[in-house]
Structures are given as structure tokens and as C-alpha cells.
Design a protein around this motif. Structure first.
Motif, PDB file in Angstrom:
ATOM      1  N   GLN A 131       0.854  -1.183   0.000  1.00  0.00           N
ATOM      2  CA  GLN A 131       0.000   0.000   0.000  1.00  0.00           C
ATOM      3  C   GLN A 131       0.894   1.238   0.000  1.00  0.00           C
ATOM      4  N   VAL A 132       0.282   2.410  -0.178  1.00  0.00           N
ATOM      5  CA  VAL A 132       1.108   3.612  -0.214  1.00  0.00           C
ATOM      6  C   VAL A 132       1.669   3.889   1.172  1.00  0.00           C
ATOM      7  N   ASN A 133       2.786   4.547   1.193  1.00  0.00           N
ATOM      8  CA  ASN A 133       3.431   4.893   2.449  1.00  0.00           C
ATOM      9  C   ASN A 133       3.557   6.411   2.516  1.00  0.00           C
ATOM     10  N   THR A 134       2.914   7.005   3.510  1.00  0.00           N
ATOM     11  CA  THR A 134       2.975   8.463   3.614  1.00  0.00           C
ATOM     12  C   THR A 134       4.083   8.889   4.572  1.00  0.00           C
ATOM     13  N   PHE A 135       4.769   7.940   5.167  1.00  0.00           N
ATOM     14  CA  PHE A 135       5.789   8.213   6.190  1.00  0.00           C
ATOM     15  C   PHE A 135       5.233   9.127   7.278  1.00  0.00           C
ATOM     16  N   ASN A 136       3.925   9.003   7.533  1.00  0.00           N
ATOM     17  CA  ASN A 136       3.233   9.815   8.550  1.00  0.00           C
ATOM     18  C   ASN A 136       3.364  11.314   8.326  1.00  0.00           C
ATOM     19  N   THR A 137       3.565  11.712   7.080  1.00  0.00           N
ATOM     20  CA  THR A 137       3.637  13.142   6.787  1.00  0.00           C
ATOM     21  C   THR A 137       2.245  13.758   6.944  1.00  0.00           C
ATOM     22  N   PRO A 138       2.116  14.787   7.767  1.00  0.00           N
ATOM     23  CA  PRO A 138       0.786  15.353   8.000  1.00  0.00           C
ATOM     24  C   PRO A 138       0.164  15.913   6.719  1.00  0.00           C
ATOM     25  N   GLY A 139      -1.107  15.621   6.520  1.00  0.00           N
ATOM     26  CA  GLY A 139      -1.841  16.208   5.407  1.00  0.00           C
ATOM     27  C   GLY A 139      -1.827  15.389   4.125  1.00  0.00           C
ATOM     28  N   VAL A 140      -0.961  14.389   4.048  1.00  0.00           N
ATOM     29  CA  VAL A 140      -0.857  13.638   2.793  1.00  0.00           C
ATOM     30  C   VAL A 140      -2.153  12.895   2.490  1.00  0.00           C
ATOM     31  N   MET A 141      -2.652  12.189   3.491  1.00  0.00           N
ATOM     32  CA  MET A 141      -3.881  11.409   3.302  1.00  0.00           C
ATOM     33  C   MET A 141      -5.040  12.293   2.839  1.00  0.00           C
ATOM     34  N   GLU A 142      -5.124  13.487   3.417  1.00  0.00           N
ATOM     35  CA  GLU A 142      -6.272  14.362   3.132  1.00  0.00           C
ATOM     36  C   GLU A 142      -6.142  15.082   1.796  1.00  0.00           C
TER      37      GLU A 142
ATOM     38  N   MET B 202      -2.650  20.926  -7.346  1.00  0.00           N
ATOM     39  CA  MET B 202      -2.879  19.494  -7.219  1.00  0.00           C
ATOM     40  C   MET B 202      -1.567  18.808  -6.853  1.00  0.00           C
ATOM     41  N   ALA B 203      -1.641  17.829  -5.937  1.00  0.00           N
ATOM     42  CA  ALA B 203      -0.432  17.113  -5.543  1.00  0.00           C
ATOM     43  C   ALA B 203      -0.645  15.609  -5.685  1.00  0.00           C
ATOM     44  N   VAL B 204       0.366  14.943  -6.211  1.00  0.00           N
ATOM     45  CA  VAL B 204       0.321  13.478  -6.326  1.00  0.00           C
ATOM     46  C   VAL B 204       1.458  12.902  -5.508  1.00  0.00           C
ATOM     47  N   TRP B 205       1.121  11.985  -4.644  1.00  0.00           N
ATOM     48  CA  TRP B 205       2.114  11.374  -3.755  1.00  0.00           C
ATOM     49  C   TRP B 205       2.509  10.020  -4.312  1.00  0.00           C
ATOM     50  N   SER B 206       3.748   9.904  -4.736  1.00  0.00           N
ATOM     51  CA  SER B 206       4.182   8.571  -5.191  1.00  0.00           C
ATOM     52  C   SER B 206       5.560   8.277  -4.627  1.00  0.00           C
ATOM     53  N   ALA B 207       5.635   8.408  -3.294  1.00  0.00           N
ATOM     54  CA  ALA B 207       6.921   8.211  -2.632  1.00  0.00           C
ATOM     55  C   ALA B 207       6.842   7.040  -1.672  1.00  0.00           C
ATOM     56  N   GLY B 208       7.202   5.896  -2.128  1.00  0.00           N
ATOM     57  CA  GLY B 208       7.367   4.796  -1.191  1.00  0.00           C
ATOM     58  C   GLY B 208       6.189   3.867  -1.023  1.00  0.00           C
ATOM     59  N   VAL B 209       6.490   2.630  -0.719  1.00  0.00           N
ATOM     60  CA  VAL B 209       5.462   1.623  -0.499  1.00  0.00           C
ATOM     61  C   VAL B 209       5.517   1.146   0.945  1.00  0.00           C
ATOM     62  N   GLY B 210       4.356   0.753   1.447  1.00  0.00           N
ATOM     63  CA  GLY B 210       4.274   0.284   2.824  1.00  0.00           C
ATOM     64  C   GLY B 210       3.606  -1.078   2.900  1.00  0.00           C
ATOM     65  N   THR B 211       3.642  -1.658   4.091  1.00  0.00           N
ATOM     66  CA  THR B 211       3.078  -2.986   4.293  1.00  0.00           C
ATOM     67  C   THR B 211       1.613  -2.883   4.705  1.00  0.00           C
ATOM     68  N   ARG B 212       0.775  -3.722   4.158  1.00  0.00           N
ATOM     69  CA  ARG B 212      -0.637  -3.712   4.520  1.00  0.00           C
ATOM     70  C   ARG B 212      -0.831  -4.234   5.938  1.00  0.00           C
ATOM     71  N   PRO B 213      -1.859  -3.697   6.653  1.00  0.00           N
ATOM     72  CA  PRO B 213      -2.085  -4.109   8.044  1.00  0.00           C
ATOM     73  C   PRO B 213      -2.249  -5.619   8.220  1.00  0.00           C
TER      74      PRO B 213
ATOM     75  N   ILE C  86       3.829 -13.910  -2.560  1.00  0.00           N
ATOM     76  CA  ILE C  86       4.441 -13.500  -3.826  1.00  0.00           C
ATOM     77  C   ILE C  86       4.144 -12.026  -4.106  1.00  0.00           C
ATOM     78  N   GLY C  87       5.001 -11.410  -4.878  1.00  0.00           N
ATOM     79  CA  GLY C  87       4.786 -10.020  -5.279  1.00  0.00           C
ATOM     80  C   GLY C  87       5.271  -9.013  -4.250  1.00  0.00           C
ATOM     81  N   ASP C  88       4.672  -7.835  -4.317  1.00  0.00           N
ATOM     82  CA  ASP C  88       5.139  -6.707  -3.514  1.00  0.00           C
ATOM     83  C   ASP C  88       4.962  -6.884  -2.006  1.00  0.00           C
ATOM     84  N   CYS C  89       4.112  -7.830  -1.588  1.00  0.00           N
ATOM     85  CA  CYS C  89       3.855  -7.953  -0.153  1.00  0.00           C
ATOM     86  C   CYS C  89       4.957  -8.726   0.555  1.00  0.00           C
ATOM     87  N   ALA C  90       5.893  -9.287  -0.169  1.00  0.00           N
ATOM     88  CA  ALA C  90       6.896 -10.137   0.473  1.00  0.00           C
ATOM     89  C   ALA C  90       8.278  -9.915  -0.114  1.00  0.00           C
TER      90      ALA C  90
END
Ligand code: FAD
Ligand code: MG
Ligand code: MG
Ligand code: MG
Ligand code: MG
Length: 566
Positions: free
Chosen positions: A158-169, A309-320, A354-358
Motif C-alpha cells: 500500500q502507499v506509504n505516507t511516512f506519517n507526513t501530516p496532510g498527505v492522506m487528506e 494538485m499534488a500526487v504522492w508517489s513516494a514509497g510503499v508500505g506494508t498492509r495491516p 508472492i509479489g510486492d507484499c513479500a
């Protein structure tokens, strides 16, 4: 071939011997597949369904051809053209392998698909807990439980926001087809907003400032695509405001496209500069608010800038759900779910990922060095001859791919070179003998070449295909224990470990130019590579339907330009 013969055997059984079929059905192991992305789809396309009782669970009932997502954001390709219903893909497997017997018996293999999220995996009780968003059951939740013998996890990242404030919104992401649709609408909205009569120049500029966070392949490709869209289509339609458009790419590292060869990165930076795309390297985004984006640079400190407009495409994260599995099986200290080289999740039973999750944890040569020595020393002489080493060399390279990379990095072609290196100087071929300490010296630095595989569609698809082949021939291998590979992990499986073949990578840079990095350090940049890109991506489509649609989208774009109504 293994899949085909397996299917044929099963069908012959069902046609001529009913009791045989019944016992076979009773014995079928339950397999659950999570995810219908690159890895999951490649797995399903190659699996012989007649051997397992397969359930597929994924919140999206279609496969997305992600490499063309950036093209969808600007209307170069239509959303419908890059998705394929998973039910069609599942059906195709039947057709591909068993068409002859379907004609004879009019009966296909059963395989279920359920549109739901898996929210928890019980690794001990071998159950997956799922939740459907589209319908509820009697208790009003839409939740259900599925048992498995084998679980194939292919849920991606999943996307990774690195907890940067405001990215999700405030930011767009570019991961799913809906994201691409939303971006497309948003780009046009920005242009329409900037054209409204009551805005002043500053506000028009703000609305036409497009910010892309992340200078990886996705961010760069989107920036290039957006630039083309603006230059080729939008400036004609919005002549009054065309000079106010600004596209910025913000990258925390020193360069963009760091996963590519340096020449490609340099070319891309120079081209973007010519195109007027503002590439800011060394900037880290720290906060995003409704109308301004704040970033930090080591030398100049913090700055804020208005944006449209802003597009965030910095980094991938692990799904819960994966984080939870990692906790259950003692991998909580790792960053990603870890499998062995056969794609089995370490620390539990019957789970594959398999794939990006591992990620694969590659065994080190030095950890196994005594075992390797003992294994190679067939005559128990306590020393190895060149021949003894050469006999196991191929096996070694399969089990430890880093060995081949190491030889290549040292420009050595042969293991004799390595021995000569360890012995220090010229040794005559006949008298070359190694003891264990000399072998250790010779192989001491091999493990420095262990690399983790990139999170790409190419890796995911190859892993899906490999794992399906393993499952297709599992019974065969259990019945005929002499496998093709001798040096393997205590006989649990007799398959070769997964080996990744890199076929190269592309970076489309806009203006009908692309950069291509092909195997053997071959680099090509320019219009020719763009044509190569077109042909590769046309050929990689999952179905003839999407292939035709994508190609006709490209033609339509060449002739009429992109559609700007949203
Ligand atoms: P995905 O393809 O993401 O699939 C995950 C699947 O799991 C989806 O079907 C999802 O719906 C499902 N899922 C999610 N959560 C759950 C859950 N809880 N339960 C059940 N199912 C779930 N790679 C390249 O090699 N070349 C490229 O040019 C390229 N371009 C890209 C461009 C973009 C815009 C993006 C986003 C990616 C690109 N990639 C490219 C990377 C590539 O898409 C990924 O590496 C690839 O999709 C990984 O495959 P996957 O199957 O692991 O995950
Ligand atoms: Mg998948
Ligand atoms: Mg996908
Ligand atoms: Mg993914
Ligand atoms: Mg010997």
C-alpha cells in the motif's frame, strides 16, 4: 507442460472412472489465493485447477495493468482498456489447458471468486477472515471465514505516507484505476478553476501548480505524461493561461530515477529541465495543507509553496493484514514479510507469499560453507579438486544466485579463476586443491552480492508463475522423490528455488521518448525506445481485448489528441 498433463490426467479420470474422480475430489487440498494483481493473476493463469480446490479472494474483481496507469491519468489510455475481469482470466485457464476435454465432457473445473478483503489470517488454525463491502450476511457484517491447506498471499503493498501530516487528506495517489480517474478529473478541474473570471494571477498560478512527490519511475512517468498533456492538448484549449502552468517533481534523494542507470537519470533530468519541469532534488516534503506544501532542504531550510494538485508517489508500505501475520509468526522486526527462496513464508506452515507484499531472504554461502564442502568432497579426501567443485558449480549457482553475480562482478568466467584468486597466484591446473579454509577465502565476499528484488510487476508475475508450476508438479515430485536438484533444503520440496530473470526496464520520459535499460548493460534512449515501449506493453497485455483497446487508444490519441472533458 506439467499443468497441461495434470489437467489431462484429471479429466481422463473423470470421463472414464467415476470412483477415481470422487476419491480425487475428496483428497483435493483447499487453496486460498488472496489478491488479483500481478502476482495473483500470474499464479491463477498458470495453476492447474483440477489439482486443488481453489478460492480466490480480492476486493477488486479485475486485474489492473499498472504500467499504463500513468497514461490513464491524462486520458492517453482509457481506464477500461487496462483492466480485465478476473472471472474471465480464471475462465481462460480452463480453455487454455483443457479445451479438448471440455469439448468432450462439457464440464470445466470449479474455481470460486469472492469480492472481499481479507482482514485477518489465523496462521495456526489455518483460516482467513474476510469482509465483503458489497453485501452483508445474516449478522449484518459481511464477514466470513475460509479454511485453507495452502494460502497464497498476493495482496501487494500500500502507499506509504511516512506519517507526513496532510498527505492522506490532500494528496492523490497513483495505485488503482480509481486513483488515475480522479487525477484525470482533478487536472482538468485545475485548468477550469484557473480560467474562472474572478481569480487574480496569483490564484491562477496556484491552481496550475502541479506537484509530484517522489522521483521514482511512477512519479517521473506521471510528470512526463502530464507535461505532454499540457503541451500537446491543454495549451490549445486554454491559451490565456498556458504560461502559468508549472510542474514540480520533489525528490528527497540526490537524483531522480535512482533505480536506473546513471546515464538514464541524467538524461531524464536534462530533458525535464528543457521541458520546464522543475526537478527539486534534496527536498523532503514535511507537511501538506489545503493549499500549500511545505518542504525542507538541508541547505536552505523550510519553504512553503501554494499548489493546485499534488500526487504522492513516494514509497510503499506494508498492509495491516500482513503486519499482523508478521507478528503472529515472529517476523515483527522485519520491514516486509519474508519468504525463503521457494516463496514459502518463514515461520509458518502452508503459507506462500508472492509479489510486492513479500521479500525473499536469500541464504548465504558462508552460512552453509561446511555443508557445501562436505557435499562437494565426494571422495572424502579433505580437499577439493577443480573437478569436484565444477561438478557442483551449477547447483551452487542455482541455490546461491549471488555466486554468479559475484563472478560477473569480478569478470571471472570460471570457478578455476576463483580458486587461483584464493591461492594467490598461478597454480597449475592439475595440482589445484582446496581445503576448507581456502574455500572459505575464495567465497568470502560472495554474499556481498545478495540483492533483494525490486517491487515490480515483472518480479511479481514471475513469482506467480513459478509458484503455480511448483503446485502443479507437487504431487509428481512427492511420488518421484529423486528431484532435479540435489543441494536443497532438507527435502521438503524438490523444486529449484525461484530465480528471477531480468528482462530490462523502461522509463517513458514524454515527447515520444523513452529510456530503456536492457539486460547486458544495454541502454537506449530516445524515440526508438518509445516504439520498443509501445510494442512491449502491447504484447504484455493479459487479453486480446485489452490489447486491441490499448492500441486503438494510442491511435486515437495520435489522430485526435487526448480527451479533455471530465
Ligand atoms: P498488486 O498488483 O498491487 O495486487 C494486489 C492485489 O491484492 C490487488 O488485486 C488488491 O485488490 C488485492 N488486495 C489488497 N488487499 C487485499 C486484502 N486485504 N485481501 C485480499 N486481497 C487484497 N512494475 C513494472 O514492472 N513495470 C512498470 O512499468 C510498473 N509501473 C507501475 C506504475 C504504477 C502507477 C504502479 C502503481 C506500479 C507500477 N509497477 C510497475 C509496479 C507493479 O504494479 C507492482 O510491482 C505489482 O503490481 C505488484 O504485484 P502484486 O500482485 O504484488 O500487487
Ligand atoms: Mg496480486
Ligand atoms: Mg495489479
Ligand atoms: Mg503492488
Ligand atoms: Mg576431494
Amino acid at each position: 507442460a506439467a499443468a497441461a498433463s495434470g489437467g489431462i490426467v484429471a479429466y481422463a479420470g473423470s470421463k472414464f472412472d467415476n470412483t477415481a474422480e470422487q476419491t480425487q475430489v475428496a483428497q483435493k487440498k483447499k487453496m486460498v489465493v488472496l489478491g488479483t494483481g500481478w502476482a495473483g493473476t500470474a499464479f491463477l493463469k498458470n495453476l492447474d485447477y483440477s489439482l486443488y480446490d481453489v478460492k480466490v479472494i480480492s476486493p477488486r474483481n479485475y486485474f489492473t495493468f499498472t504500467p499504463l496507469l500513468p497514461s490513464v491519468t491524462c486520458g492517453t489510455v482509457e481506464p477500461r482498456s487496462i483492466v480485465e475481469p478476473i472471472r474471465k482470466i480464471i475462465g481462460k485457464n480452463k480453455l487454455l489447458f483443457n479445451w479438448f476435454f471440455i469439448l468432450l465432457s462439457q464440464k470445466g473445473e470449479e474455481i470460486d471468486y469472492w469480492e472481499a478483503d481479507c482482514y485477518k489470517i489465523n496462521t495456526v488454525g489455518k483460516k482467513v477472515l474476510c469482509r465483503s463491502k458489497i453485501g452483508t450476511n445474516l449478522d449484518g457484517t459481511g464477514e466470513f471465514v475460509v479454511d485453507y491447506d495452502y494460502l497464497v498471499i498476493a495482496v501487494g503493498a500500500q502507499v506509504n505516507t511516512f506519517n507526513t501530516p496532510g498527505v492522506m487528506e490532500h494528496c492523490h495517489f497513483l495505485k488503482e484505476i480509481e486513483d488515475a480517474r480522479r487525477i484525470r478529473r482533478s487536472v482538468i478541474d485545475c485548468f477550469e478553476k484557473a480560467s474562472l473570471p474572478y481569480l487574480d494571477e496569483e490564484e491562477r498560478k496556484k491552481n496550475l501548480h502541479f506537484v509530484i512527490v517522489g522521483g521514482g519511475p511512477t512519479g517521473v512517468e506521471f510528470a512526463a505524461e502530464l507535461h505532454d498533456f499540457v503541451a500537446e492538448d491543454l495549451t490549445k484549449l486554454y491559451p490565456a493561461i498556458q504560461d502559468l502552468v508549472k510542474i514540480s517533481v520533489i525528490q528527497s534523494g540526490e537524483h531522480i530515477l535512482t533505480m536506473f542507470d546513471q546515464r538514464i537519470a541524467e538524461f531524464a533530468e536534462a530533458k525535464f529541465q528543457r521541458d520546464g519541469i522543475d526537478v527539486r532534488t534534496g527536498y523532503r516534503v514535511v507537511k501538506i495543507s489545503d493549499n500549500s506544501i511545505t518542504m525542507k532542504c538541508k541547505s536552505t531550510g523550510e519553504t512553503s509553496e501554494p499548489y493546485g494538485m499534488a500526487v504522492w508517489s513516494a514509497g510503499v508500505g506494508t498492509r495491516p493484514v500482513i503486519v499482523d501475520v508478521m507478528k503472529q509468526i515472529g517476523q515483527e522486526n522485519r520491514r516486509v514479510l519474508t519468504t525463503d527462496e521457494w516463496l514459502r513464508v518463514c515461520g509458518c506452515d502452508g503459507i506462500y507469499a508472492i509479489g510486492d507484499c513479500a521479500t525473499i531472504s536469500q541464504r548465504k554461502v558462508m552460512e552453509d560453507i561446511s555443508a557445501i564442502f562436505k557435499f562437494a568432497d565426494k571422495d572424502n579426501s579433505g580437499t577439493l579438486t577443480v573437478k569436484e567443485i565444477q561438478d557442483i558449480f551449477e547447483d551452487l549457482c542455482i541455490r546461491y544466485p549471488q555466486l554468479e553475480l559475484y563472478l560477473k562482478s569480478k569478470h571471472m568466467s570460471d570457478i578455476a579463476d576463483l580458486i587461483r584468486d584464493a591461492k594467490g597466484g598461478d597454480v597449475e591446473k592439475g595440482s589445484m586443491q582446496l581445503d576448507i579454509d581456502e574455500l572459505k577465502i575464495a567465497l568470502a565476499h560472495v554474499d556481498s552480492q545478495v540483492k533483494s528484488l525490486p517491487a515490480t510487476a515483472q518480479v511479481a508475475a514471475q513469482q506467480g508463475q513459478y509458484l503455480a508450476q511448483c503446485f502443479n508438479s507437487m504431487r509428481d515430485c512427492e511420488e518421484h522423490p529423486t528431484g532435479p536438484l540435489r543441494l536443497r533444503d532438507s527435502g521438503r520440496h524438490r523444486f529449484r528455488p525461484f530465480q528471477y530473470k531480468h528482462f530490462g526496464q523502461f522509463a517513458p520520459l514524454g515527447g515520444e521518448q523513452a529510456a530503456a535499460e536492457l539486460p547486458g548493460d544495454w541502454i537506449s534512449i530516445g524515440h526508438g525506445s518509445q516504439w520498443l515501449w509501445y510494442s512491449v506493453y502491447a504484447s504484455k497485455q493479459v487479453s486480446w481485448r485489452t490489447r486491441v483497446l490499448v492500441i486503438s487508444d494510442w491511435l486515437r490519441r495520435f489522430i485526435f489528441g487526448r480527451d479533455t472533458s471530465c
